[in-house]
Design an enzyme around this catalytic site. Structure first.
Site, PDB file in Angstrom:
ATOM      1  CG  ASP A  65      40.504  46.920  41.094  1.00 27.13           C
ATOM      2  OD1 ASP A  65      40.708  46.781  39.645  1.00 27.13           O
ATOM      3  OD2 ASP A  65      39.910  47.820  41.504  1.00 27.13           O
ATOM      4  CE1 TYR A  67      36.479  43.719  33.330  1.00 33.56           C
ATOM      5  CE2 TYR A  67      35.372  41.798  34.077  1.00 33.56           C
ATOM      6  CZ  TYR A  67      36.286  42.293  33.235  1.00 33.56           C
ATOM      7  OH  TYR A  67      36.879  41.753  32.286  1.00 33.56           O
ATOM      8  CG  PHE A  78      41.066  39.263  32.798  1.00 31.99           C
ATOM      9  CD1 PHE A  78      41.198  40.248  32.140  1.00 31.99           C
ATOM     10  CD2 PHE A  78      42.153  38.669  33.377  1.00 31.99           C
ATOM     11  CE1 PHE A  78      42.302  41.137  32.340  1.00 31.99           C
ATOM     12  CE2 PHE A  78      43.267  39.309  33.258  1.00 31.99           C
ATOM     13  CZ  PHE A  78      43.319  40.450  32.903  1.00 31.99           C
ATOM     14  CG  HIS A 187      46.272  44.581  31.470  1.00 30.58           C
ATOM     15  ND1 HIS A 187      45.081  44.965  30.857  1.00 30.58           N
ATOM     16  CD2 HIS A 187      46.136  44.094  32.541  1.00 30.58           C
ATOM     17  CE1 HIS A 187      44.064  44.630  31.697  1.00 30.58           C
ATOM     18  NE2 HIS A 187      44.601  44.143  32.556  1.00 30.58           N
TER      19      HIS A 187
END
Length: 220
Positions: A65, A67, A78, A187
C-alpha cells in the site's frame, strides 16, 4: 468522488466499475478523503496506470500500500517524489541495482522514469490514511488490482513480473508463468532484504528476458 483512469486500462477494467465491491469502495474512499488525511492525493490514485498504459506494460512490480507519511506517496509503488529521502526499501532496491548493473545510485527516488519505460508500479492497495499503514486493506482495492493483473495475463504475453515478498507473490496466482517471466524474492525491506533480495539479480534478469522478447530493456 469520481475516479478517472487512463483510457486503455479503463477499456480492460470497465466491468469492475459496476460491481458491488467497487461501488462500496468508491463510497468508502470518498468518505475517507472528505474526513481524514489520505495518501496519495486523489488526483494521483491511478498514477501507475496513467504513466504506464496497458499496451506499454513490459514489467510489473507490485507493492502493498502507499507510503503513509506526508509528502511521499504519489501513486507508484516504492516511489517517492523528487527531493524526498529514500525510504529503506527503496534504498535497498537502489543498492541491488548498483551492485547488479554497476550504475550509481540516482539522486531522486521518483520512479516515474521507470513507469514511462513500461514498468507498471502497482500497489495492491491504492490509498492509505496518514500514519496508519494498511488502513485501507480489505476494502476492495485488492480485488480491483488483481483484476488488472488478470487482464494483463489474458491479453498480453512476455511480461516480467517482479514479486517481492509474500504479499506480492499472492498475485502470481493470476499469471501464466509459461507465457511470462515471474521473478520472486523476499521483500526489499531491511527486515528481510538480506535473506535474498540483495543479490537476487532481478533487474539484469528482467532486461535479458526483454531482449529475448525483442523488447527494449529498462534503464534502471
Amino acid at each position: 468522488m469520481e475516479f478517472n483512469i487512463e483510457t486503455s486500462w479503463k477499456e480492460h477494467l470497465e466491468e469492475e466499475f459496476t460491481k458491488d465491491y467497487f461501488v462500496q469502495l468508491t463510497n468508502f474512499v470518498s468518505d475517507e478523503y472528505a474526513s481524514k488525511q489520505i495518501f496519495p492525493s486523489a488526483s494521483e490514485i491511478f498514477n501507475a496506470y496513467a504513466l504506464c498504459p496497458f499496451h506499454q506494460v513490459k514489467v510489473v512490480i507490485i507493492g502493498q500500500d502507499p507510503y503513509h507519511n506526508v509528502g511521499q506517496a504519489h501513486g507508484l509503488c516504492f516511489s517517492v517524489k523528487d527531493g524526498v529521502d529514500f525510504p529503506p526499501s527503496l534504498r535497498n532496491i537502489f543498492v541491488e541495482i548498483e551492485n547488479e548493473l554497476t550504475v550509481a545510485k540516482p539522486t531522486s527516488g521518483n520512479l516515474e522514469r521507470w513507469a514511462k519505460q513500461g514498468v507498471l508500479l502497482l500497489n495492491a492497495i491504492l490509498t492509505v490514511e496518514a500514519h496508519r499503514a494498511g488502513s485501507h486493506a480489505s476494502k476492495g482495492w485488492e480485488t480491483f488490482t488483481s483484476a488488472a493483473i488478470r487482464a494483463l495475463n489474458e491479453k498480453r504475453d512476455g511480461i516480467v513480473y517482479m514479486l517481492w515478498g509474500n504479499y506480492a507473490q499472492q498475485k502470481a496466482a493470476f499469471v501464466d508463468a509459461s507465457r511470462n517471466f515471474v521473478l520472486k524474492s523476499v521483500h526489499p525491506s531491511p527486515l528481510s532484504a538480506y535473506r535474498g533480495f540483495l543479490g537476487c539479480g532481478h533487474f539484469s534478469a528482467a532486461n535479458r528476458y526483454l531482449l529475448e522478447q525483442q523488447k527494449s530493456p529498462i534503464n534502471w
